[in-house]
Design a protein around this motif. Structure first.
Motif, PDB file in Angstrom:
ATOM      1  N   LEU A 222       0.820  -1.207   0.000  1.00 37.46           N
ATOM      2  CA  LEU A 222       0.000   0.000   0.000  1.00 37.46           C
ATOM      3  C   LEU A 222       0.851   1.254   0.000  1.00 37.46           C
ATOM      4  N   ALA A 223       1.963   1.210   0.709  1.00 32.81           N
ATOM      5  CA  ALA A 223       2.826   2.385   0.729  1.00 32.81           C
ATOM      6  C   ALA A 223       3.379   2.655  -0.674  1.00 32.81           C
ATOM      7  N   ALA A 224       3.736   1.587  -1.372  1.00 34.61           N
ATOM      8  CA  ALA A 224       4.245   1.762  -2.729  1.00 34.61           C
ATOM      9  C   ALA A 224       3.176   2.374  -3.632  1.00 34.61           C
ATOM     10  N   GLN A 225       1.943   1.996  -3.405  1.00 33.76           N
ATOM     11  CA  GLN A 225       0.866   2.544  -4.219  1.00 33.76           C
ATOM     12  C   GLN A 225       0.710   4.042  -3.990  1.00 33.76           C
ATOM     13  N   LEU A 226       0.873   4.450  -2.739  1.00 35.18           N
ATOM     14  CA  LEU A 226       0.827   5.889  -2.464  1.00 35.18           C
ATOM     15  C   LEU A 226       2.013   6.587  -3.116  1.00 35.18           C
ATOM     16  N   GLU A 227       3.152   5.917  -3.093  1.00 33.95           N
ATOM     17  CA  GLU A 227       4.328   6.496  -3.750  1.00 33.95           C
ATOM     18  C   GLU A 227       4.060   6.737  -5.239  1.00 33.95           C
ATOM     19  N   GLN A 228       3.420   5.771  -5.871  1.00 37.20           N
ATOM     20  CA  GLN A 228       3.081   5.935  -7.283  1.00 37.20           C
ATOM     21  C   GLN A 228       2.274   7.201  -7.493  1.00 37.20           C
ATOM     22  N   LEU A 229       1.280   7.364  -6.636  1.00 39.20           N
ATOM     23  CA  LEU A 229       0.418   8.536  -6.759  1.00 39.20           C
ATOM     24  C   LEU A 229       1.215   9.812  -6.557  1.00 39.20           C
ATOM     25  N   ALA A 230       2.074   9.784  -5.545  1.00 36.44           N
ATOM     26  CA  ALA A 230       2.881  10.963  -5.281  1.00 36.44           C
ATOM     27  C   ALA A 230       3.708  11.321  -6.516  1.00 36.44           C
ATOM     28  N   PHE A 231       4.296  10.314  -7.118  1.00 45.97           N
ATOM     29  CA  PHE A 231       5.094  10.547  -8.310  1.00 45.97           C
ATOM     30  C   PHE A 231       4.264  11.190  -9.417  1.00 45.97           C
ATOM     31  N   GLN A 232       3.114  10.622  -9.654  1.00 45.34           N
ATOM     32  CA  GLN A 232       2.294  11.117 -10.753  1.00 45.34           C
ATOM     33  C   GLN A 232       1.770  12.524 -10.493  1.00 45.34           C
ATOM     34  N   VAL A 233       1.361  12.762  -9.255  1.00 46.96           N
ATOM     35  CA  VAL A 233       0.879  14.096  -8.913  1.00 46.96           C
ATOM     36  C   VAL A 233       2.005  15.113  -9.066  1.00 46.96           C
ATOM     37  N   ASN A 234       3.164  14.738  -8.562  1.00 43.53           N
ATOM     38  CA  ASN A 234       4.342  15.565  -8.702  1.00 43.53           C
ATOM     39  C   ASN A 234       4.576  15.962 -10.149  1.00 43.53           C
ATOM     40  N   LEU A 235       4.585  14.957 -10.992  1.00 47.53           N
ATOM     41  CA  LEU A 235       4.841  15.139 -12.406  1.00 47.53           C
ATOM     42  C   LEU A 235       3.806  16.074 -13.020  1.00 47.53           C
TER      43      LEU A 235
ATOM     44  N   SER B  41       9.636   1.922  -6.722  1.00 50.58           N
ATOM     45  CA  SER B  41       9.292   1.720  -5.309  1.00 50.58           C
ATOM     46  C   SER B  41       9.941   0.458  -4.762  1.00 50.58           C
ATOM     47  N   LEU B 104      10.421  10.045  -6.741  1.00 54.24           N
ATOM     48  CA  LEU B 104       9.062   9.668  -6.386  1.00 54.24           C
ATOM     49  C   LEU B 104       8.325  10.815  -5.695  1.00 54.24           C
ATOM     50  N   TRP B 110       3.904  14.294   2.492  1.00 55.04           N
ATOM     51  CA  TRP B 110       2.625  14.524   1.829  1.00 55.04           C
ATOM     52  C   TRP B 110       1.489  14.387   2.836  1.00 55.04           C
ATOM     53  N   PHE B 130       2.983   4.010   6.109  1.00 50.04           N
ATOM     54  CA  PHE B 130       2.629   5.260   5.442  1.00 50.04           C
ATOM     55  C   PHE B 130       3.507   6.386   5.967  1.00 50.04           C
ATOM     56  N   PHE B 135       4.204   9.907   4.279  1.00 50.35           N
ATOM     57  CA  PHE B 135       2.794  10.281   4.150  1.00 50.35           C
ATOM     58  C   PHE B 135       2.222  10.513   5.536  1.00 50.35           C
ATOM     59  N   PHE B 216      -5.245  11.220 -10.613  1.00 46.97           N
ATOM     60  CA  PHE B 216      -4.777   9.845 -10.735  1.00 46.97           C
ATOM     61  C   PHE B 216      -5.426   8.951  -9.693  1.00 46.97           C
ATOM     62  N   ASN B 218      -5.368   5.039  -8.069  1.00 49.73           N
ATOM     63  CA  ASN B 218      -4.786   3.703  -7.957  1.00 49.73           C
ATOM     64  C   ASN B 218      -5.788   2.796  -7.272  1.00 49.73           C
TER      65      ASN B 218
END
Lengths: 247, 247
Positions: A222-235, B41, B104, B110, B130, B135, B216, B218
């Motif tokens: 789950l933490a990795a999934q939040l990381e993904q989101l953080a990356f995308q939002v950042n971008l 990640s 990331l 966050w 988290f 987070f 985004f 997930n």
DNA sequence: TCCTGTGAACCTCTTCACAGCC
DNA sequence: GGCTGTGAAGAGGTTCACAGGA
């Protein structure tokens, strides 16, 4: 010789990331793309919702629209398993749902054990959707003695000591397990499970479990999934910053 | 023109399944494969474990071995973001970890809101990882009045009414949310979040959320993950049945 | 010697486009 | 007319293999 610590980098059927080839025997030999299998669950979910809404048939186009994807994708995916639709009509919702359940193996009930009665583990004992999908929690195990005997979930399952895990799995012929223990305890628990005959593990621990290639592991991080989101939002924000400054 | 119910089938940057193209601006314009981002990640997790173990440098080969994947994969993935290694040496564990965190976006903290204080939601308030990953849970919301005021998690956050969700998100500039409400309430909650400025949603509800393409999502569908395992275990057992009968 | 970074080959999955059926 | 199933074309991602640096 001594090839023991030189595992072939890509053993046939290995799942490194997203490239498991599942050989199937549906009217011959076939190799089914893993992404297609993943989407099957999605189709089933949506079909169930259409059935509930009273809809009788559905076209791949409409199904795709509901899921935000193309229609060809759906037809191709289904074609991996047989032919289910009727030209000019589409698919019968209830019937296709049944067939997907049969393909996924959830037309019957699977016994599941849970290892780890921490926060996540406890939440999962109360998770209705497991039961809805044909999974039945039969035992809960934790190494923490303070939890032993405590009753969890609708079925009031008593938390048992991890020492009894192996015997329980063997006795009940359990093949699926949910692993929700700390990272440091995960591999040992997995070894117990595998040794007792478990064939599939839903793993919440942030570790790559070492298992024989006959055992399947699905990682949930789950933490990795939040990381993904953080990356995308950042971008996305960097992009809009640029757009506004260089506009 | 009321284009509302005719979403273009594949808007640029859309994520139907696994095909989001994330445009990056790292030294020019680039398109980063989503699978590569996911693996980032994984690399970070493993690097942290190596750092903790006191290891100073690591080669892509060793890192790959620890993760059960090829070394070229790792080098290619990293190459999407820059050059980090030293020929003949490898990568400096701590340094690369830092750089991955920066990529990331988790080198800073966050703020996150949680919507839904049911079983899963409550478990997440106690989920240490988290916080470890940068987070910080700032608010918990639920429509169930019986829960309002109840304190959850280490920070003793009081559950607030959903009516206050929008204002809270706007006020604190929250950009990430975890959505753990029943399927029937998910879209409405998502609309609130998006309207208030949230840019990323970790969605536990088994529904395809409709969101603007700047947001985004997930999806985490635990039941679907178990279904995958059931399918694979089923397949494996059919194979061995055949092998033994047709041997 | 060891290891990275990278073009090129390879492969898998997706999308297209259409023949055939209802 | 509407829709499925499917070969063929096209992307996209992975693996190979090697030039070049430490």
């Amino acid at each position: 010789m001594a090839p023991s610590d030189e595992p072939s980098p890509a053993p046939p059927g290995a799942r490194t990331d997203g490239s498991l080839d599942a050989a199937a025997d549906l009217g011959g030999r076939a190799v089914i793309p893993l992404p297609a299998v993943r989407r099957l669950s999605l189709y089933l979910r949506q079909l169930e919702s259409f059935v509930e809404a009273g809809r009788d048939t559905i076209s791949s186009r409409d199904l795709g629209q509901a899921l935000g994807m193309g229609d060809a994708q759906i037809r191709k995916d289904l074609a991996n398993f047989g032919t289910f639709g009727q030209p000019g009509v589409g698919y019968h919702t209830g019937q296709l749902a049944d067939q997907l359940r049969a393909i996924l193996g959830t037309d019957r009930t699977w016994d599941v054990v849970l290892v780890g009665a921490g926060n996540i583990g406890r939440a999962l004992t109360a998770y209705r959707r497991f039961a809805d999908k044909g999974f039945r929690l039969r035992g809960v195990f934790d190494r923490n003695a303070e939890l032993h005997g405590r009753e969890l979930g609708e079925e009031k399952l008593q938390v048992q000591p991890t020492a009894e895990l192996g015997a329980f799995v063997r006795e009940h012929g359990v093949r699926l397990a949910v692993l929700a223990v700390p990272a440091s305890a995960a591999q040992a628990a997995a070894d117990l499970l595998v040794g007792a005959g478990v064939r599939g593990i839903l793993n919440f621990a942030p570790v790559r479990l070492q298992v024989p290639e006959t055992v399947f592991v699905n990682d949930v991080d789950l933490a990795a999934q939040l990381e993904q989101l953080a990356f995308q939002v950042n971008l996305g924000e960097e992009e809009s910053r640029q757009a506004s400054s260089a506009g």
